[in-house]
Design an enzyme around this catalytic site. Structure first.
Site, mmCIF file in Angstrom:
data_model
loop_
_atom_site.group_PDB
_atom_site.id
_atom_site.type_symbol
_atom_site.label_atom_id
_atom_site.label_comp_id
_atom_site.label_asym_id
_atom_site.label_seq_id
_atom_site.Cartn_x
_atom_site.Cartn_y
_atom_site.Cartn_z
ATOM 1 N N SER A 88 -3.448 10.340 0.445
ATOM 2 C CA SER A 88 -3.697 10.491 -0.870
ATOM 3 C C SER A 88 -4.497 12.721 -1.433
ATOM 4 O O SER A 88 -5.461 12.569 -0.444
ATOM 5 C CB SER A 88 -4.148 10.127 -1.913
ATOM 6 O OG SER A 88 -3.334 8.904 -1.610
ATOM 7 N N GLU A 120 2.491 -0.681 5.999
ATOM 8 C CA GLU A 120 0.777 -1.318 5.669
ATOM 9 C C GLU A 120 1.509 -1.998 4.548
ATOM 10 O O GLU A 120 0.837 -2.938 4.265
ATOM 11 C CB GLU A 120 0.778 0.288 4.678
ATOM 12 C CG GLU A 120 -0.329 0.104 3.454
ATOM 13 C CD GLU A 120 -1.003 1.682 3.180
ATOM 14 O OE1 GLU A 120 -0.049 2.497 3.920
ATOM 15 O OE2 GLU A 120 -2.076 1.725 2.000
ATOM 16 N N SER A 133 1.046 2.075 -5.613
ATOM 17 C CA SER A 133 0.728 1.053 -6.216
ATOM 18 C C SER A 133 2.218 -0.047 -6.671
ATOM 19 O O SER A 133 3.330 0.519 -6.384
ATOM 20 C CB SER A 133 0.598 1.849 -7.648
ATOM 21 O OG SER A 133 2.024 1.897 -8.256
#
Ligand SMILES: Cc1cc2nc3c(=O)[nH]c(=O)nc-3n(C[C@H](O)[C@H](O)[C@H](O)COP(=O)(O)OP(=O)(O)OC[C@H]3O[C@@H](n4cnc5c(N)ncnc54)[C@H](O)[C@@H]3O)c2cc1C
Ligand SMILES: Cc1cc2nc3c(=O)[nH]c(=O)nc-3n(C[C@H](O)[C@H](O)[C@H](O)COP(=O)(O)OP(=O)(O)OC[C@H]3O[C@@H](n4cnc5c(N)ncnc54)[C@H](O)[C@@H]3O)c2cc1C
Lengths: 399, 367
Positions: free
Chosen positions: A129, A244, A384
């Site tokens: 990120s 992940e 998200s």
């Protein structure tokens, strides 16, 4: 997939239990039981014990040090670990960068990096990120420009979990500006001690510096630290992201937390002469969470069954991420509700190892609101939950 | 008028940075601001005209608290003026009122209400702290948890048991205890939402019998009514804070760009903000309903029922709006750097104060 374990599987379960009883350090267990924050050393020490047993990396291929377990064995192992509160390995090395290295790295890289990850000699963090590239990860700007035998890296990464401990960082960097955004990204391994790297803590609302901003100024990275081919990083990154996400489901941990919640509720006075555990409203909430975890568990088992017959984890990993994080966050709420007024004192010192004073609130009550605050992250990171739904819309529903 | 006055104050003295500096100070609130509260007359708002106050209307308190909520004011208004002062106004004799209320309204006296105990949950009748008469004194023993402003208040207004069993409705009395008395042991802390509080142990504390507020053994009804007013206050505070969360989220969604466009253009997020708006409006409506009922002459049970309805419904809005505001901000929403996370913490704290959503839903059903 069977609903009941075979005799061999039951024997395996027994072996795991015995190992954990004998080897999981008592002091770490006491910390977990008393909600004391684990230090880097606790994670590393425990990982090394698993490593000595040969159980550090159940998900790796056997040739690199994996256990060769069936999906059911992995499931049993995870469940038994959660039962005693044994911490999962910090994911960044073991579960994130390692699969990329053994899948896309060259022989040299496998030899150089995998043994240290397996033995927990090196702490990794994730540099994906950026301040302006969160959900739209592919828009990332940190640049790597080739200069002889090196890439020169410039830019800012953010939200690096536990980056303050890290020896190495794996980064997505831009190596080509002239093509579609996904096609100009490369996957680079960077030694955190390289000159030009600066790490600044970011404090979360529970007061902990759990994440960091990492700045790169003319950082010279040897080209042999490039994974796979230049400009193919996005493909590798997406594979890593599905790994992940499956790890995020956290079924064993949620089950154990619900069991504990039930017994705590049975021993928490309701102020009217009974216990909160007898309150039908609270009972209903716990039951709803348990049912949701069961549905999630069998969804995960179905996904694992598909993987074990040779398929990569597909879009169902998005289900696991969405539901796994939401149910964990719901359990956080229930703990906070059970703690009542004693969820409100901000007394984090109570949860450090050297606390010697008189504790406020029983059974870790004062940690519950902080946990609730902190774990709001779970529906934000790892792509998200909104992004997961976008993926389901596109990849599954064809919208 | 009240609204205007608070808004001006916030503009001048209570930016997010000002607030952070106040939180970091040793006492955790601003004495200058407190003096201004007195000067601007806000400390008179909870009190009736015959007690020297502004009128004591719940609808006025609502307006004041809503503005406090938007700015996350941490000064101990509710503990001092609504809980402590409320008890004195409701039960105190003329002497006690003149000794305490004037000082309070002038900003010279800080109070705290100590009403909750370990194992008592939200039940105000669950009082194990005992007060035994010995000559001209009461001797007090026991422990109170989460005493808001308990660290700095000069006067502690404490519920004690003078007779009966731990959960009996009768036998509960209120004592005004000087916090400097021998045997008062305070464990001070900050709450997760930035307020100062204390856990207080009373070890054979001698309190003059003249410090009894109201009739011995008959305090529970008044105590419940005072806590109901405080509950209304924090519910109104939450309405203000939730509005701030909505407004900040909408603004952020217009400026934060991902995928080459403002995230506020994604319909998936637009609907979530529309839901937040709906929650904010329902919360505002029900708090207004409860404030108007408190100001009417319906009976005490109906008032209690209205307050519980408000707290329950606001609690639901808190969960929804609080969580969505953080989620829609992404990572930055759960950092201490942005006011959004602090608003989220404050409303979450309010959800628990004076009884959480489940408690007030059940109380509504029972009344
Ligand atoms: C505690 C924590 C730890 C983290 N650890 C790491 C780490 O170690 N390494 C790392 O690289 N990253 C890490 N992250 C970063 C994480 O992956 C990002 O926060 C995440 O991708 C979201 O990005 P953002 O925060 O910029 O939010 P934004 O992308 O700005 O999103 C804001 C909101 O908009 C929504 N949104 C965005 N696009 C869409 C769309 N197309 N449709 C619908 N909704 C949309 C989002 O879901 C979110 O609700 C961490 C984050 C947190 C909070
Ligand atoms: C953290 C993270 C993890 C990911 N993991 C995976 C993965 O495991 N597997 C996988 O296949 N992909 C994954 N992706 C990528 C994802 O599937 C999409 O590619 C990504 O969400 C959309 O970005 P894109 O650049 O591919 O553009 P596209 O989705 O192709 O977008 C094209 C255009 O559509 C617009 N657009 C996108 N969403 C919206 C919306 N909601 N409303 C209106 N317009 C919109 C954009 O503005 C863009 O210009 C991941 C992305 C992130 C951020």
């Amino acid at each position: 997939m069977n609903a009941e374990f075979t005799p061999q599987e039951l024997q395996f379960q027994e072996d795991v239990r015995q190992f954990l009883e004998a080897e999981f350090p008592k002091d770490i267990r006491a910390k977990v039981d008393n909600r004391i924050r684990l230090e880097k050393d606790d994670y590393v020490r425990w990982q090394k014990l698993l490593y000595q047993k040969g159980w550090a990396a159940p998900n790796w291929p056997e040739e690199h040090g994996g256990t060769g377990w069936s999906a059911v064995q992995k499931y049993i192992f995870a469940e038994e670990m959660a039962r005693v509160g044994a911490p999962e390995p910090v994911a960044f090395g073991m579960k994130m960068v390692a699969p990329v290295i053994y899948t896309y790295g060259n022989e040299e890289q496998k030899k150089r990096f995998l043994p240290d990850i397996l033995a927990s000699n090196v702490w990794w963090c994730q540099g994906y990120s950026e301040p302006n590239s969160g959900s739209d990860l592919a828009s990332l700007k940190t640049s790597a420009v080739r200069d002889g035998d090196h890439y020169v890296v410039n830019g800012t990464k953010t939200w690096n979990t536990l980056g303050q401990y890290a020896d190495w960082i794996f980064c997505l960097v831009r190596t080509d500006n002239s093509v579609k955004k996904q096609e100009g990204i490369s996957f680079l391994l960077i030694d955190m001690k390289t000159p030009g790297i600066k790490v600044n803590p970011i404090y979360l609302i529970d007061g902990t510096p759990e994440v960091n901003e990492v700045y790169f100024e003319d950082v010279r990275v040897p080209v042999e630290n490039l994974i796979g081919e230049e400009n193919q990083g996005w493909t590798y990154a997406k594979v890593l992201l599905t790994h992940e996400r499956t790890n995020i489901a956290g079924v064993p941990r949620s089950k154990v937390r619900l069991e504990k919640l039930r017994s705590l509720a049975a021993n928490t006075a309701d102020g009217n002469g009974g216990n909160v555990g007898d309150d039908p409203i609270f009972q209903k909430k716990i039951a709803e969470a348990e049912i949701q975890v069961l549905a999630l568990e069998y969804t995960e088992l179905r996904a694992l069954a598909a993987v074990s017959v040779g398929k990569a984890p597909g879009p169902e990993s998005s289900i696991l991420k969405v539901v796994g994080t939401e149910v964990a966050q719901f359990i956080d709420e229930l703990y906070m509700e059970l703690a009542g007024l004693q969820s409100l004192p901000f007394v984090p010192d109570q949860f450090s190892a050297d606390f010697a004073g008189v504790e406020i609130g029983e059974n870790g009550a004062a940690a519950t609101a902080l946990n609730y605050f902190n774990n709001r992250k779970a529906s934000i990171y790892g792509g998200s939950n909104e992004i997961q739904k976008n993926i389901i819309c596109k990849a599954v529903l064809g919208l | 008028m009240l609204q205007d006055s608070v808004q001006k104050f916030v503009q001048r003295h209570y930016s997010f940075d000002d607030r952070n500096a106040i939180l970091a100070s040793p006492i955790g609130y601003s004495e200058e601001c407190w003096a201004l509260f007195a000067e601007l007359g806000w400390l008179t708002v909870p009190f009736a005209e015959e007690d020297g106050g502004f009128g004591g209307l719940a609808t006025d308190l609502m307006v004041l608290m809503e503005e406090f909520g938007k700015a996350m004011v941490v000064e101990p208004f509710v503990p001092t003026a609504v809980l402590g002062g409320g008890i004195v106004a409701a039960l105190g004799n003329a002497e006690q009122k003149s000794a305490m209320l004037a000082a309070l309204m002038e900003g010279r006296l800080q109070l705290a209400g100590a009403f909750y105990e370990t194992g008592g949950r939200y039940n105000l009748a669950n009082v194990a702290t005992s007060a035994t008469r010995e000559g001209e004194d009461y001797v007090v023993s026991g422990e109170k948890i989460l005493v808001l402003n308990g660290a700095h208040a000069a006067g502690l207004v404490v519920s004690v048991r003078t007779s009966g069993d731990q959960r009996d409705a009768t036998g509960i009395s209120i004592l005004h205890i000087d916090s400097a008395s021998a045997g008062v042991k305070r464990q001070e802390y900050t709450t997760v939402d930035g307020h100062k509080a204390a856990q207080i142990r009373f070890e054979n504390v001698r309190v003059p019998a003249a410090n009894l507020i109201g009739e011995e053994g008959a305090a529970l009804n008044a105590l419940e009514q005072v806590v109901d007013r405080a509950t209304l206050c924090v519910s109104a505070e939450a309405v203000g804070a939730l509005d701030a969360l909505l407004q900040k989220t909408v603004e952020y969604s217009k400026t934060r760009k991902q995928f080459g466009t403002a995230i506020g253009t994604f319909q998936a997020l637009q609907h979530r903000m529309a839901d937040m708006f709906i929650e904010c409006q329902l919360a505002r409506s029900i708090v207004m309903m409860a404030a108007m009922k408190l100001d009417s002459d319906i009976d005490a049970d109906e008032k209690a029922k209205a307050v519980s309805a408000a707290k329950s419904r606001v609690g639901k809005a808190i969960r929804k709006v609080g969580q969505e505001a953080v989620q829609l901000h992404g990572g930055i929403g759960i950092t201490n750097e942005l006011d959004v996370g602090h608003l989220f913490k404050r409303v979450t704290g309010i959800e628990t104060l004076f009884g959480n959503t489940d408690y007030h839903t059940a109380r509504f059903a029972q009344k």
